[in-house]
Write an enzyme that holds these catalytic residues in place. Structure first.
Site, short mmCIF file in Angstrom:
data_model
loop_
_atom_site.label_atom_id
_atom_site.label_comp_id
_atom_site.label_asym_id
_atom_site.label_seq_id
_atom_site.Cartn_x
_atom_site.Cartn_y
_atom_site.Cartn_z
N ALA A 123 51.46 -14.94 69.67
CA ALA A 123 52.79 -15.07 69.96
C ALA A 123 53.16 -13.61 70.90
O ALA A 123 54.27 -13.83 70.98
CB ALA A 123 53.83 -15.53 68.50
N HIS B 43 60.09 -11.24 69.28
CA HIS B 43 60.00 -10.33 69.13
C HIS B 43 59.29 -9.02 69.44
O HIS B 43 59.69 -9.14 70.90
CB HIS B 43 58.26 -10.26 68.81
CG HIS B 43 57.79 -12.31 68.12
ND1 HIS B 43 57.90 -12.33 66.82
CD2 HIS B 43 57.76 -13.31 68.69
CE1 HIS B 43 57.58 -13.79 66.63
NE2 HIS B 43 57.35 -14.42 67.76
N ASN C 21 52.11 -14.54 60.29
CA ASN C 21 51.02 -14.45 61.69
C ASN C 21 51.18 -13.39 63.10
O ASN C 21 50.16 -12.31 62.81
CB ASN C 21 51.28 -15.86 62.21
CG ASN C 21 50.52 -17.21 62.13
OD1 ASN C 21 49.44 -17.20 61.24
ND2 ASN C 21 51.13 -17.99 62.01
N1 LIG Z 1 48.76 -15.73 65.80
C1 LIG Z 1 49.73 -16.97 66.21
O1 LIG Z 1 50.66 -15.72 66.76
C2 LIG Z 1 50.25 -18.13 65.19
C3 LIG Z 1 51.80 -18.11 66.72
C4 LIG Z 1 51.78 -19.60 66.66
C5 LIG Z 1 51.27 -20.49 65.02
N2 LIG Z 1 49.92 -20.05 64.95
C6 LIG Z 1 49.24 -20.71 63.81
O2 LIG Z 1 48.13 -21.82 64.54
C7 LIG Z 1 48.19 -22.45 63.53
C8 LIG Z 1 48.21 -24.17 64.42
O3 LIG Z 1 49.64 -24.09 64.73
P1 LIG Z 1 49.98 -25.40 65.60
O4 LIG Z 1 51.55 -25.38 65.56
O5 LIG Z 1 49.43 -25.93 65.98
O6 LIG Z 1 50.65 -26.44 64.17
P2 LIG Z 1 50.55 -27.84 63.81
O7 LIG Z 1 51.19 -28.27 62.81
O8 LIG Z 1 51.41 -28.64 65.01
O9 LIG Z 1 49.09 -28.93 63.67
C9 LIG Z 1 48.22 -27.54 62.32
C10 LIG Z 1 47.00 -29.13 63.08
O10 LIG Z 1 46.23 -28.81 61.69
C11 LIG Z 1 45.56 -29.65 60.58
N3 LIG Z 1 45.09 -29.24 59.12
C12 LIG Z 1 45.64 -28.31 58.50
N4 LIG Z 1 44.97 -28.06 57.56
C13 LIG Z 1 43.71 -28.46 57.76
C14 LIG Z 1 42.28 -28.72 57.49
N5 LIG Z 1 42.47 -27.77 55.71
N6 LIG Z 1 41.55 -29.19 57.99
C15 LIG Z 1 41.88 -29.33 59.21
N7 LIG Z 1 42.64 -29.70 59.81
C16 LIG Z 1 43.91 -28.93 59.04
C17 LIG Z 1 47.18 -29.81 60.54
O11 LIG Z 1 47.11 -31.72 59.38
C18 LIG Z 1 47.40 -30.17 61.69
O12 LIG Z 1 46.90 -31.98 62.35
C19 LIG Z 1 49.35 -22.61 62.30
O13 LIG Z 1 48.26 -22.32 60.95
C20 LIG Z 1 50.01 -21.34 62.90
O14 LIG Z 1 50.53 -20.89 61.67
C21 LIG Z 1 49.63 -18.87 64.89
#
Ligand SMILES: NC(=O)c1ccc[n+]([C@@H]2O[C@H](COP(=O)([O-])OP(=O)(O)OC[C@H]3O[C@@H](n4cnc5c(N)ncnc54)[C@H](O)[C@@H]3O)[C@@H](O)[C@H]2O)c1
Length: 271
Positions: free
Chosen positions: A128, A224, A194
């Site tokens: 992000a 941020h 994150n």
């Molecule tokens: N790096 C960054 O700056 C940043 C920023 C935002 C979000 N993220 C992370 O990215 C990830 C995805 O975000 P999103 O908005 O798509 O989330 P989301 O909640 O929309 O989707 C996550 C999906 O993963 C599935 N899931 C969870 N655990 C699982 C597992 N063990 N096996 C298979 N599927 C699984 C859930 O059922 C859901 O469909 C999150 O962990 C979030 O924290 C990172």
């Protein structure tokens, strides 16, 4: 020119949420890669298969029927733990979007060692925030200080320890309620983990990176800031990101930087 689906590099997508939807859309839009399979929780395979006709939906790595050019985790901490070491150990490169999971030193070491042993690469996208490339490059000359500031509207801090520290509903001025290491920030505020982890991993590490958190009634968006100083000079970056339509908690740039990580694997030029 886009190739035919059969000839395209195939990726494994882990997760079926907001970020995954953007990666699927980018596959269609760019024509440069294809989704070889979508890995979801075993109990969700049938339902997701209905939602994604034409894609292979699997509930376990043992069902993987091809060698992905890269696996893309966009699911959760538990998914990084469950699939990350196994994929890397078998030689599959892995993009991890749930970077907050790497605050867990044991998991980080497991991923690192599996990548080394499997001859694979653990790829950590900027997510992000901006400036992660510059921050990491600046390490070559030496960094003196790195500070990450997270500024959000008071309501966005509900459900975190800030609720015990501030009267979030009646706050009339900006209030800084956390100042400390990235390590403690990620532990106490996992929803902020994150970005804190990305900044720490690119720069001075979890114990030397300072994090501040502010509840600010004058802002509408999650803001941020990254401030760093060292041999390179100093930098001060601010991003006011828009969330993804599919998940108001996830910045759209987190999805776009995931797509960039995939494109950098499949196009001839990396930038
Ligand atoms: N790096 C960054 O700056 C940043 C920023 C935002 C979000 N993220 C992370 O990215 C990830 C995805 O975000 P999103 O908005 O798509 O989330 P989301 O909640 O929309 O989707 C996550 C999906 O993963 C599935 N899931 C969870 N655990 C699982 C597992 N063990 N096996 C298979 N599927 C699984 C859930 O059922 C859901 O469909 C999150 O962990 C979030 O924290 C990172």
């Amino acid at each position: 020119m886009p190739g035919t689906a059969a000839a395209l590099p195939q990726i494994l997508l882990i997760g079926n949420g907001a970020v995954a939807a953007e990666v699927r859309a980018a596959a269609k839009r760019t024509g440069l890669f294809a989704i070889g399979a979508v890995l979801v929780r075993p109990a969700r395979v049938a339902q997701v298969q209905q939602e994604l006709p034409g894609l292979a939906v699997i509930g376990d790595l043992s069902a993987l029927a091809f060698r992905p050019v890269v696996a893309v985790e966009c699911a959760s901490h538990s998914a990084v733990q469950a699939y990350g070491p196994a994929l890397l150990r078998q030689g599959t490169d892995l993009v991890v979007v749930s970077i907050g999971a790497l605050t867990d030193d044991g998991l980080y070491a497991a991923l690192h060692d599996a990548a080394r042993d499997g001859g694979a690469r653990l790829i950590l996208p900027a997510g992000a925030v901006p400036g992660i490339d510059a921050l990491n490059a600046a390490m070559a000359g030496g960094l003196d200080s790195v500070r990450y500031v997270s500024r959000k509207p008071p309501a966005a801090w509900k459900g975190t320890p800030a609720e015990q520290l501030l009267a979030l509903d009646t706050l009339s001025e900006p209030a800084e309620f956390y100042k400390g290491t990235a390590r403690r920030a990620a532990q106490e505020y996992p929803k902020n983990a994150n970005v804190a982890a990305t900044v720490a991993l690119a720069g001075l590490g979890f114990d030397a990176t300072e994090v501040r958190m502010i509840a600010d009634p004058s802002v509408q968006a999650n803001i941020h800031e990254i401030h760093a100083a060292g041999a390179f000079g100093d930098m001060h970056l601010t991003i006011r990101g828009r969330p993804l339509p599919g998940n108001p908690k996830t910045s759209s740039l987190a999805a776009y930087s995931t797509i960039r990580a995939v494109l950098n694997r499949v196009r001839p030029v990396e930038i």
